[in-house]
Design an enzyme around this catalytic site. Structure first.
Site, PDB file in Angstrom:
ATOM      1  N   THR A 185       0.855  -1.294   0.050  1.00 49.79           N
ATOM      2  CA  THR A 185       0.079  -0.052  -0.062  1.00 49.79           C
ATOM      3  C   THR A 185       0.778   1.267  -0.013  1.00 49.79           C
ATOM      4  O   THR A 185       1.983   1.286   0.372  1.00 49.79           O
ATOM      5  CB  THR A 185      -0.990   0.126   1.201  1.00 49.79           C
ATOM      6  N   GLU A 330      -5.594  -3.327  -1.451  1.00 51.83           N
ATOM      7  CA  GLU A 330      -6.231  -4.282  -0.907  1.00 51.83           C
ATOM      8  C   GLU A 330      -7.475  -5.230  -1.566  1.00 51.83           C
ATOM      9  O   GLU A 330      -7.603  -6.140  -1.102  1.00 51.83           O
ATOM     10  CB  GLU A 330      -6.734  -3.818   0.523  1.00 51.83           C
ATOM     11  N   LYS A 440     -13.096  17.228  12.360  1.00 55.73           N
ATOM     12  CA  LYS A 440     -14.180  17.461  13.382  1.00 55.73           C
ATOM     13  C   LYS A 440     -14.125  18.678  14.203  1.00 55.73           C
ATOM     14  O   LYS A 440     -13.052  18.927  15.035  1.00 55.73           O
ATOM     15  CB  LYS A 440     -13.960  16.335  14.367  1.00 55.73           C
ATOM     16  N   TRP A 445     -18.886  16.880  11.769  1.00 55.11           N
ATOM     17  CA  TRP A 445     -17.908  16.465  10.762  1.00 55.11           C
ATOM     18  C   TRP A 445     -17.923  17.338   9.561  1.00 55.11           C
ATOM     19  O   TRP A 445     -18.855  17.850   9.243  1.00 55.11           O
ATOM     20  CB  TRP A 445     -18.332  15.008  10.287  1.00 55.11           C
TER      21      TRP A 445
HETATM   22  P1  AMP Z   1      -4.643   2.780  -3.217  1.00 54.10           P
HETATM   23  O1  AMP Z   1      -4.539   1.486  -2.491  1.00 54.10           O
HETATM   24  O2  AMP Z   1      -3.447   3.434  -3.033  1.00 54.10           O
HETATM   25  O3  AMP Z   1      -5.283   2.901  -4.182  1.00 54.10           O
HETATM   26  O4  AMP Z   1      -5.409   3.618  -2.040  1.00 54.10           O
HETATM   27  C1  AMP Z   1      -7.031   3.150  -2.068  1.00 54.10           C
HETATM   28  C2  AMP Z   1      -7.692   4.514  -1.363  1.00 54.10           C
HETATM   29  O5  AMP Z   1      -7.507   5.570  -2.161  1.00 54.10           O
HETATM   30  C3  AMP Z   1      -9.069   4.191  -0.855  1.00 54.10           C
HETATM   31  O6  AMP Z   1      -9.318   3.548   0.237  1.00 54.10           O
HETATM   32  C4  AMP Z   1      -9.873   5.566  -1.087  1.00 54.10           C
HETATM   33  O7  AMP Z   1      -9.389   6.220   0.019  1.00 54.10           O
HETATM   34  C5  AMP Z   1      -8.827   6.206  -2.144  1.00 54.10           C
HETATM   35  N1  AMP Z   1      -9.465   6.139  -3.560  1.00 54.10           N
HETATM   36  C6  AMP Z   1      -9.343   5.535  -4.361  1.00 54.10           C
HETATM   37  N2  AMP Z   1     -10.289   5.488  -5.324  1.00 54.10           N
HETATM   38  C7  AMP Z   1     -11.032   6.745  -4.972  1.00 54.10           C
HETATM   39  C8  AMP Z   1     -12.241   7.523  -5.613  1.00 54.10           C
HETATM   40  N3  AMP Z   1     -12.591   7.061  -6.935  1.00 54.10           N
HETATM   41  N4  AMP Z   1     -12.459   8.398  -5.047  1.00 54.10           N
HETATM   42  C9  AMP Z   1     -12.019   8.859  -3.626  1.00 54.10           C
HETATM   43  N5  AMP Z   1     -11.000   8.075  -3.135  1.00 54.10           N
HETATM   44  C10 AMP Z   1     -10.552   6.924  -3.855  1.00 54.10           C
END
Ligand code: AMP
Length: 539
Positions: A185, A330, A440, A445
């Protein structure tokens, strides 16, 4: 129980390479190489090279289960690693080329990578730490510039090894539960965590991506993966496109707006996938110097929220359909897609853009729920915010080498995404924040994402990030960090603009102007850095 009597045919990735080489042997994979020249070959050639790679790995002493890393841009060689490494029973570990030395070293050691395939232009990023990488037995180099050498120890050259290898090879992946890929990640909270995909999960994810309800590429598509191959397996596009024999276009290191615009026009790309930052840059490029991108049927965007204004602008100015998707490393990574459904057809354009700006419905194969802080399930009413939890065929069950992880997994078998969302009665999800990014203020929120989207829709603002800063009276208050487009971004104007949508207590306490918002290795706004800047008094 009466068992079914169908074949127990393993879900393993060799199926994809075999199928593509038989069904679409003449379809092609094209790469824009570092020197700008195009290199193109067929799926039949690809099949032969993947088999050669199996022999190369065996000759290098790679055993089933070994981790073999890649340090590369998007190109045909990287696609060969995507298939050749897992089909030889090993695990392809895609290293993010934008990580710091400290993070890279941590990840390579944690994964115990045995071999790393390194692209020439990226050598300077890994050479300085090579003496600390004790697990790595060999570096295999490719795409070196004329006369380029390397200070890495134990080096081989990819094309030399391939030239010497036979293209007769028996796949070494007969068990679908074998690990096939490892991706860490991006680590916006703490150190990166490893997600270890199996052949089975990746094959099911590939079928998931192939659904029309998801991205649904077909043989007729020309797919451009701008999303790096080290970002959540390029969102599964390479596997899905290869299985159906779509033309694959790889941009190599040419990720700036101008070459991307030229590439889409030249190759008549139909599906292009990337993060919002990329499409934001491309939009401004196209406004300055128009190209014909009318071939695009799906401009796929994910990784962070795509601002509604940009979805509207692409459709209005260029007639291009934006497909907003949400996912996570994930989740292999596809979770949800915001394609219009039957009931949306009667909406006017503005209503449709509102829908497309949501993160969308969960694709078949992904199960979701929202819960409050005590883990109690919340209603799907489009208003109640809660933490999103998921489970499904391609969702992580445990991080690599982290056991008994109660922080990320619930006792009843769900993965806690850390995203705060609402879901409406028709299953459409809207992300309001990451749990750690919500502001917050006085017990209420404030969604940083909503504020950012509104700010970025203002003509004077190019990029906007909102962070929570400690406040004696209210607990936390929002602070906006802006990269302006050109003038006109005075606080009063922006406040008035935000007041059209939000209550007064949502207004940021201050607007700070920077040249550029810092980004993570996969191009997302890095709020961790902004919070640090604030703590250090640098904002
Ligand atoms: P990653 O594993 O680097 O792709 O990160 C995943 C995280 O990116 C998710 O848990 C979200 O917080 C954010 N994310 C992915 N796609 C979107 C989307 N279309 N809109 C908003 N946040 C997103």
């Amino acid at each position: 129980m009466l068992s079914g009597l169908m074949m127990d045919y393993p879900l393993t990735l060799n199926t994809i390479v075999e199928h593509a080489s038989r069904m679409t042997p003449r379809k092609t994979i094209k790469t824009k190489q570092p020197d700008g020249a195009w290199r193109e070959y067929s799926y039949a050639d690809f099949h032969r090279r993947v088999k050669k790679l199996g022999n190369v790995l065996e000759a290098l002493g790679v055993e089933p289960g070994d981790r073999v890393a890649t340090f590369a841009w998007n190109n045909y060689q990287h696609l060969e690693f995507y298939f050749g490494i897992p089909c030889a029973g090993a695990v392809v570990h895609t290293l993010n080329i934008r990580l710091s030395h400290e993070q890279l070293k941590f990840i390579i050691e944690h994964a115990e990578d045995k071999v790393i395939f390194v692209e020439g232009s990226l050598l300077p990023l890994i050479e300085p730490i090579a003496d600390q990488l004790k697990t790595v037995k060999r570096y295999v180099l490719f795409n070196l510039a004329e006369g380029q050498s390397s200070s890495l120890p134990n080096v081989s050259h990819y094309e030399d090894l391939m030239a010497a290898a036979s293209d007769e090879y028996d796949w070494r992946c007969d068990d679908e539960t074998m690990a096939m890929g490892l991706c860490y990640t991006s680590g916006t909270t703490g150190m990166p965590k490893g997600v270890l995909y199996s052949h089975r999960s990746m094959m099911l994810h590939t079928l998931g991506v192939l659904q029309a309800a998801a991205l649904g590429p077909t043989e007729a598509d020309v797919a451009l993966a701008v999303v790096p191959q080290f970002h959540a397996m390029a969102w599964g596009l390479p596997y899905a496109c290869a299985w159906v024999g779509a033309t694959i276009v790889m941009p190599g290191p040419h990720l700036q707006p101008a070459p991307l615009a030229d590439m889409i026009e030249r190759e008549r790309v139909t599906i292009a996938a990337g993060v919002p930052t990329i499409w934001n840059g491309l939009y401004h490029e196209l406004r300055q110097k128009p190209r014909d991108i009318s071939s695009v049927t799906q401009l796929v965007v994910g990784g962070s929220a795509m601002p509604r204004g940009l979805i509207e602008a692409y459709e209005r100015d260029f007639g291009v359909n934006v497909v907003h998707a949400w996912g996570m490393t994930e989740m292999s990574p596809i979770g949800s897609v915001a394609k219009l459904q039957t009931r949306h057809q009667e909406l006017d354009a503005h209503g449709r853009w509102d829908i497309k700006a949501k993160q969308g419905y969960f694709v078949p194969g992904v199960d979701a729920r929202i819960v409050d802080e005590d883990g109690k399930e919340l209603p799907w009413d489009g208003a109640t915010m809660g933490e999103l939890q998921v489970r499904g065929y391609w969702v992580v069950g445990q991080y690599y080498k982290i056991e008994n992880d109660r922080q990320h997994f619930t006792d009843d078998g769900w993965f806690r995404t850390g995203d705060v969302v609402t879901i409406d009665g028709d299953g459409f999800m809207t992300i309001t924040d990451r749990t750690k990014d919500l502001v917050k203020s006085g017990g209420e929120w404030i969604s940083s994402v909503d504020l950012e989207n509104m700010l970025i829709s203002h003509p004077a603002v190019l990029e906007a990030a909102v962070i929570a800063v400690p406040d004696e009276r209210w607990g936390e208050r929002p602070l906006a960090v802006l990269a302006p487009l050109d003038g006109g971004h005075d606080p009063q104007t922006l406040n008035n603009y935000l007041l059209e949508r939000f209550p007064k207590f949502w207004l940021p306490d201050a607007y700070i102007v920077v040249d550029e918002i810092p980004k993570t290795g996969v191009g997302k706004m890095d709020k961790k850095v902004l919070r640090q800047w604030h703590a250090d008094g640098k904002l």
